[in-house]
Design a protein around this motif. Structure first.
Motif, PDB file in Angstrom:
ATOM      1  N   PHE A 249       2.819  -4.782   0.622  1.00  0.00           N
ATOM      2  CA  PHE A 249       3.553  -4.536  -0.620  1.00  0.00           C
ATOM      3  C   PHE A 249       4.855  -3.843  -0.252  1.00  0.00           C
ATOM      4  CE2 PHE A 249       4.404  -1.499  -4.196  1.00  0.00           C
ATOM      5  CZ  PHE A 249       4.838  -2.462  -5.106  1.00  0.00           C
ATOM      6  N   ILE A 250       5.985  -4.496  -0.619  1.00  0.00           N
ATOM      7  CA  ILE A 250       7.309  -3.974  -0.291  1.00  0.00           C
ATOM      8  C   ILE A 250       7.899  -3.353  -1.560  1.00  0.00           C
ATOM      9  CG2 ILE A 250       9.614  -4.547   0.585  1.00  0.00           C
ATOM     10  CD1 ILE A 250       8.350  -6.959   1.968  1.00  0.00           C
ATOM     11  N   SER A 251       8.306  -2.075  -1.439  1.00  0.00           N
ATOM     12  CA  SER A 251       8.803  -1.346  -2.605  1.00  0.00           C
ATOM     13  C   SER A 251      10.025  -0.522  -2.206  1.00  0.00           C
ATOM     14  CB  SER A 251       7.695  -0.441  -3.153  1.00  0.00           C
ATOM     15  OG  SER A 251       8.102   0.252  -4.297  1.00  0.00           O
ATOM     16  N   GLU A 252      10.306   0.498  -3.022  1.00  0.00           N
ATOM     17  CA  GLU A 252      11.329   1.469  -2.669  1.00  0.00           C
ATOM     18  C   GLU A 252      10.654   2.811  -2.439  1.00  0.00           C
ATOM     19  OE1 GLU A 252      14.530   1.886  -5.374  1.00  0.00           O
ATOM     20  OE2 GLU A 252      15.280  -0.166  -5.097  1.00  0.00           O
ATOM     21  N   GLN A 253      11.102   3.496  -1.389  1.00  0.00           N
ATOM     22  CA  GLN A 253      10.648   4.858  -1.151  1.00  0.00           C
ATOM     23  C   GLN A 253      11.601   5.790  -1.898  1.00  0.00           C
ATOM     24  OE1 GLN A 253      10.995   6.409   2.859  1.00  0.00           O
ATOM     25  NE2 GLN A 253       8.941   7.311   2.752  1.00  0.00           N
ATOM     26  N   SER A 254      11.006   6.626  -2.803  1.00  0.00           N
ATOM     27  CA  SER A 254      11.881   7.452  -3.654  1.00  0.00           C
ATOM     28  C   SER A 254      11.126   8.695  -4.122  1.00  0.00           C
ATOM     29  CB  SER A 254      12.349   6.648  -4.869  1.00  0.00           C
ATOM     30  OG  SER A 254      13.061   7.466  -5.769  1.00  0.00           O
ATOM     31  N   ASN A 255      11.860   9.767  -4.259  1.00  0.00           N
ATOM     32  CA  ASN A 255      11.242  11.003  -4.771  1.00  0.00           C
ATOM     33  C   ASN A 255      10.926  10.896  -6.251  1.00  0.00           C
ATOM     34  OD1 ASN A 255      13.822  11.104  -5.836  1.00  0.00           O
ATOM     35  ND2 ASN A 255      14.489  12.874  -4.580  1.00  0.00           N
ATOM     36  N   GLN A 256      11.332   9.790  -6.877  1.00  0.00           N
ATOM     37  CA  GLN A 256      11.016   9.566  -8.286  1.00  0.00           C
ATOM     38  C   GLN A 256       9.860   8.566  -8.466  1.00  0.00           C
ATOM     39  OE1 GLN A 256      14.541   8.801 -10.748  1.00  0.00           O
ATOM     40  NE2 GLN A 256      15.833   9.521  -9.047  1.00  0.00           N
ATOM     41  N   GLY A 257       9.340   8.094  -7.306  1.00  0.00           N
ATOM     42  CA  GLY A 257       8.277   7.100  -7.371  1.00  0.00           C
ATOM     43  C   GLY A 257       6.943   7.698  -7.759  1.00  0.00           C
ATOM     44  N   GLY A 258       5.995   6.803  -8.117  1.00  0.00           N
ATOM     45  CA  GLY A 258       4.676   7.260  -8.523  1.00  0.00           C
ATOM     46  C   GLY A 258       3.579   6.544  -7.733  1.00  0.00           C
ATOM     47  N   GLN A 259       2.346   6.716  -8.223  1.00  0.00           N
ATOM     48  CA  GLN A 259       1.171   6.189  -7.541  1.00  0.00           C
ATOM     49  C   GLN A 259       0.783   4.825  -8.121  1.00  0.00           C
ATOM     50  OE1 GLN A 259      -2.571   8.380  -7.988  1.00  0.00           O
ATOM     51  NE2 GLN A 259      -2.858   8.273  -5.768  1.00  0.00           N
TER      52      GLN A 259
ATOM     53  N   LYS B 295      -7.573 -17.745   3.674  1.00  0.00           N
ATOM     54  CA  LYS B 295      -7.698 -18.552   2.458  1.00  0.00           C
ATOM     55  C   LYS B 295      -6.682 -18.018   1.446  1.00  0.00           C
ATOM     56  CE  LYS B 295     -11.246 -15.757   0.150  1.00  0.00           C
ATOM     57  NZ  LYS B 295     -12.561 -15.776  -0.547  1.00  0.00           N
ATOM     58  N   GLU B 296      -6.718 -18.544   0.234  1.00  0.00           N
ATOM     59  CA  GLU B 296      -5.833 -18.049  -0.813  1.00  0.00           C
ATOM     60  C   GLU B 296      -6.419 -16.773  -1.417  1.00  0.00           C
ATOM     61  OE1 GLU B 296      -3.416 -20.476  -3.922  1.00  0.00           O
ATOM     62  OE2 GLU B 296      -5.245 -19.817  -4.950  1.00  0.00           O
ATOM     63  N   HIS B 297      -5.579 -15.769  -1.556  1.00  0.00           N
ATOM     64  CA  HIS B 297      -5.987 -14.482  -2.127  1.00  0.00           C
ATOM     65  C   HIS B 297      -5.027 -14.098  -3.253  1.00  0.00           C
ATOM     66  CE1 HIS B 297      -8.700 -13.644   1.283  1.00  0.00           C
ATOM     67  NE2 HIS B 297      -7.730 -14.115   2.056  1.00  0.00           N
ATOM     68  N   THR B 298      -5.463 -13.118  -4.048  1.00  0.00           N
ATOM     69  CA  THR B 298      -4.611 -12.549  -5.097  1.00  0.00           C
ATOM     70  C   THR B 298      -4.566 -11.040  -4.932  1.00  0.00           C
ATOM     71  OG1 THR B 298      -5.149 -14.304  -6.666  1.00  0.00           O
ATOM     72  CG2 THR B 298      -4.243 -12.280  -7.576  1.00  0.00           C
ATOM     73  N   LEU B 299      -3.363 -10.509  -4.734  1.00  0.00           N
ATOM     74  CA  LEU B 299      -3.161  -9.064  -4.671  1.00  0.00           C
ATOM     75  C   LEU B 299      -2.658  -8.607  -6.033  1.00  0.00           C
ATOM     76  CD1 LEU B 299      -2.822  -6.312  -3.244  1.00  0.00           C
ATOM     77  CD2 LEU B 299      -0.501  -7.067  -2.598  1.00  0.00           C
ATOM     78  N   THR B 300      -3.337  -7.619  -6.601  1.00  0.00           N
ATOM     79  CA  THR B 300      -2.946  -7.050  -7.897  1.00  0.00           C
ATOM     80  C   THR B 300      -2.441  -5.617  -7.691  1.00  0.00           C
ATOM     81  OG1 THR B 300      -4.589  -8.379  -9.058  1.00  0.00           O
ATOM     82  CG2 THR B 300      -3.690  -6.493 -10.251  1.00  0.00           C
ATOM     83  N   VAL B 301      -1.255  -5.331  -8.230  1.00  0.00           N
ATOM     84  CA  VAL B 301      -0.665  -3.991  -8.155  1.00  0.00           C
ATOM     85  C   VAL B 301      -0.686  -3.394  -9.560  1.00  0.00           C
ATOM     86  CG1 VAL B 301       1.373  -2.646  -7.543  1.00  0.00           C
ATOM     87  CG2 VAL B 301       0.816  -4.741  -6.264  1.00  0.00           C
ATOM     88  N   LYS B 302      -1.245  -2.188  -9.680  1.00  0.00           N
ATOM     89  CA  LYS B 302      -1.386  -1.554 -10.996  1.00  0.00           C
ATOM     90  C   LYS B 302      -0.848  -0.130 -10.941  1.00  0.00           C
ATOM     91  CE  LYS B 302      -4.892  -0.500 -14.500  1.00  0.00           C
ATOM     92  NZ  LYS B 302      -6.335  -0.599 -14.834  1.00  0.00           N
ATOM     93  N   LYS B 303      -0.008   0.239 -11.939  1.00  0.00           N
ATOM     94  CA  LYS B 303       0.527   1.596 -12.020  1.00  0.00           C
ATOM     95  C   LYS B 303      -0.529   2.592 -12.528  1.00  0.00           C
ATOM     96  CE  LYS B 303       4.290   2.830 -13.822  1.00  0.00           C
ATOM     97  NZ  LYS B 303       4.344   3.900 -12.811  1.00  0.00           N
ATOM     98  N   LEU B 304      -0.559   3.777 -11.888  1.00  0.00           N
ATOM     99  CA  LEU B 304      -1.545   4.790 -12.271  1.00  0.00           C
ATOM    100  C   LEU B 304      -0.908   6.004 -12.963  1.00  0.00           C
ATOM    101  CD1 LEU B 304      -3.880   4.806  -9.132  1.00  0.00           C
ATOM    102  CD2 LEU B 304      -4.176   3.565 -11.298  1.00  0.00           C
ATOM    103  N   ASP B 305       0.420   6.026 -13.110  1.00  0.00           N
ATOM    104  CA  ASP B 305       1.078   7.153 -13.779  1.00  0.00           C
ATOM    105  C   ASP B 305       2.338   6.647 -14.469  1.00  0.00           C
ATOM    106  OD1 ASP B 305       2.998   6.844 -11.759  1.00  0.00           O
ATOM    107  OD2 ASP B 305       2.095   8.397 -10.506  1.00  0.00           O
ATOM    108  N   THR B 306       3.149   7.607 -14.961  1.00  0.00           N
ATOM    109  CA  THR B 306       4.365   7.224 -15.713  1.00  0.00           C
ATOM    110  C   THR B 306       5.637   7.366 -14.885  1.00  0.00           C
ATOM    111  OG1 THR B 306       4.491   9.476 -16.607  1.00  0.00           O
ATOM    112  CG2 THR B 306       3.316   7.817 -17.914  1.00  0.00           C
ATOM    113  N   LYS B 307       5.500   7.540 -13.593  1.00  0.00           N
ATOM    114  CA  LYS B 307       6.670   7.577 -12.720  1.00  0.00           C
ATOM    115  C   LYS B 307       7.093   6.140 -12.387  1.00  0.00           C
ATOM    116  CE  LYS B 307       5.563  12.043 -10.568  1.00  0.00           C
ATOM    117  NZ  LYS B 307       5.346  12.758  -9.291  1.00  0.00           N
ATOM    118  N   TRP B 308       8.188   6.016 -11.681  1.00  0.00           N
ATOM    119  CA  TRP B 308       8.705   4.689 -11.368  1.00  0.00           C
ATOM    120  C   TRP B 308       7.825   3.968 -10.343  1.00  0.00           C
ATOM    121  CZ3 TRP B 308      12.109   2.075 -14.053  1.00  0.00           C
ATOM    122  CH2 TRP B 308      13.068   2.760 -14.814  1.00  0.00           C
TER     123      TRP B 308
END
Length: 444
Positions: free
Chosen positions: A193-203, A248-261
């Motif tokens: 999972f490629i994202s941004e590293q930031s002090n405003q990021g969340g879990q 094989k074919e897989h599905t990765l699901t990303v889910k936010k756990l808080d209200t941060k970015w």
């Protein structure tokens, strides 16, 4: 026992393939089996398969692949005889760049061998042919707006971001809503999972095919060691990854756990080096008609230098330096004994028995020094004289002279008479010498 003469046979068969890369229409193959039908015990039984497309049907690539994918074939034959089992012949072909649905190249030849351990007749029956496809090791980065990525509600697409941030394709999808989800479908053995590293990021939480990933969560505001992140935005940052999945074919699901970015910059699909071909790509091929068994004769070991029959003859020849050839000859017959001739002679006479084979070593001496040792199998016939003998005691008959009962005493008496004559002659000689000595003294 003489060795079997090697003979090669080729058998053409038609095969039909289904499943895997054969696709729903199937593939028709022409198979040519090549093997030797006469072997000597200990020689390998080698079964070669030539494989070619029989018509316009083709095995098809299951996706877009960089060079390095491999097509492997396994031909199976049943073996029946002194020992029974199966022999697998193997072969493979590396593929060039493959388009999704493009034709696959077949192995040029597949081969398998096993040592023959016993004499006898073996039956070879062609069975199935298996064809496998192995993808190459690879990595592919997918941008956040690729069709393989889907988003639920509450995600916003941000394009043309500051190039100094370093985002993949200078865009991201972002959300501050707890519970917002995004999904990525991929084929491989791993994913990042490629994202941004930031002090405003969340879990965020990760699920692979509905199961918690390893690890299950990650936080964009923290370093891997748990320290807080000091930068505001750092794009193209691998926040989470997982390996060791079945191919094989897989599905990765990303889910936010808080209200941060939470930022979705992209994903990386990974295929690790595969030891075994994925089973979903396997095509199984079977003969269109029931094949006929191919018979292979396995003979004994190589014959000795001379193995004459009851009436055979041979002439041993030894040339240790390429120039010495002893002239001895051996001529065994069914009722005689070998009589080698040359600078040396030896006349073995086997004792006849009830038609049994005897093993005799005949040494033939040549000139200058080499000795030729030839092993000959002789067959003796009982009660038949080897030489018809009429005289008794003559030379070259092989029998000693006849003896009479009186020959011993006569010899003893003759010896005694000769001894007495010698004694008397000695006494007479001494007297004559004494008489001559007396005459000489009177003359002086």
């Amino acid at each position: 026992m003489t060795s079997a003469k090697a003979e090669t046979v080729q058998v053409d068969l038609n095969y039909n393939c289904t499943g895997g890369v054969a696709g729903p229409s199937g593939v028709n193959l022409k198979v040519t089996l090549t093997l030797q039908t006469a072997l000597t015990a200990g020689q390998p039984l080698d079964v070669k398969w030539g494989v070619a497309y029989r018509d316009g049907t083709r095995f098809l690539s299951p996706g877009l692949f960089q060079p390095g994918a491999r097509v492997s074939a396994t031909g199976v034959v049943d073996i029946n005889g002194p020992w029974a089992g199966k022999l697998d012949s193997l072969g493979s072909k590396d593929q060039a760049l493959l388009q999704n649905g493009g034709a696959l190249a077949l192995p040029d030849l597949i081969s398998g061998a096993v040592a023959t351990t016993a004499e006898g007749e073996i039956e070879i029956v062609p069975r199935r042919l298996l064809l496998d496809f192995t993808p190459p090791a690879s990595e592919a980065v997918v941008n956040d707006d690729d069709p393989a990525v889907t988003y639920g509600p509450n995600w916003t697409d941000y394009n043309d971001r500051d190039g100094n941030i370093g985002d993949v394709h200078v865009d991201v999808h972002a959300s501050q809503v707890m519970g917002a989800e995004a999904a990525f479908k991929f084929t491989g053995t791993g994913v990042d999972f490629i994202s941004e590293q930031s002090n405003q990021g969340g879990q965020v939480q990760f699920l692979v095919d509905g199961e918690p990933g390893i690890p299950a969560t990650a936080d964009g505001s923290k370093e891997p060691n748990g320290d807080p992140v000091l930068v505001a935005n750092k794009g193209n940052y691998t926040l989470w990854g997982m390996r060791g999945l079945p191919y094989k074919e897989h599905t990765l699901t990303v889910k936010k756990l808080d209200t941060k970015w939470a930022m979705v910059d992209g994903f990386r699909a990974v295929t690790e080096q595969l030891l075994d071909a994925p089973k979903q790509f396997r095509a199984e091929c079977k003969p269109v008609k029931k094949p006929t068994a191919i018979r292979v004769n396995v003979g004994g070991t190589a014959s000795p230098p001379i193995s004459p029959s009851d009436s055979a003859s041979g002439s041993p020849s030894v040339s240790p330096s390429g120039s010495v050839s002893p002239s001895g000859s051996v001529s065994p017959t069914g009722t005689g004994s070998p009589t080698p001739t040359g600078s040396g002679s030896h006349s073995p006479s086997p004792s006849p028995s009830n038609t049994q084979s005897q093993l005799t070593t005949v040494v033939v001496l040549g000139t200058p020094t080499p000795t030729a040792t030839t092993t000959v199998t002789l067959t003796a016939t009982p009660t038949v004289a080897q030489v018809k003998v009429t005289p008794k005691g003559g030379a070259q008959t092989g029998e000693e002279p006849e003896r009479t009962a009186a020959s011993g005493p006569l010899l003893v008496g003759s010896g005694s008479m000769m001894l007495l004559v010698g004694v008397f002659s000695g006494v007479a000689l001494l007297r004559r010498r004494a008489a001559h000595a007396g005459d000489r003294s009177e003359t002086v």
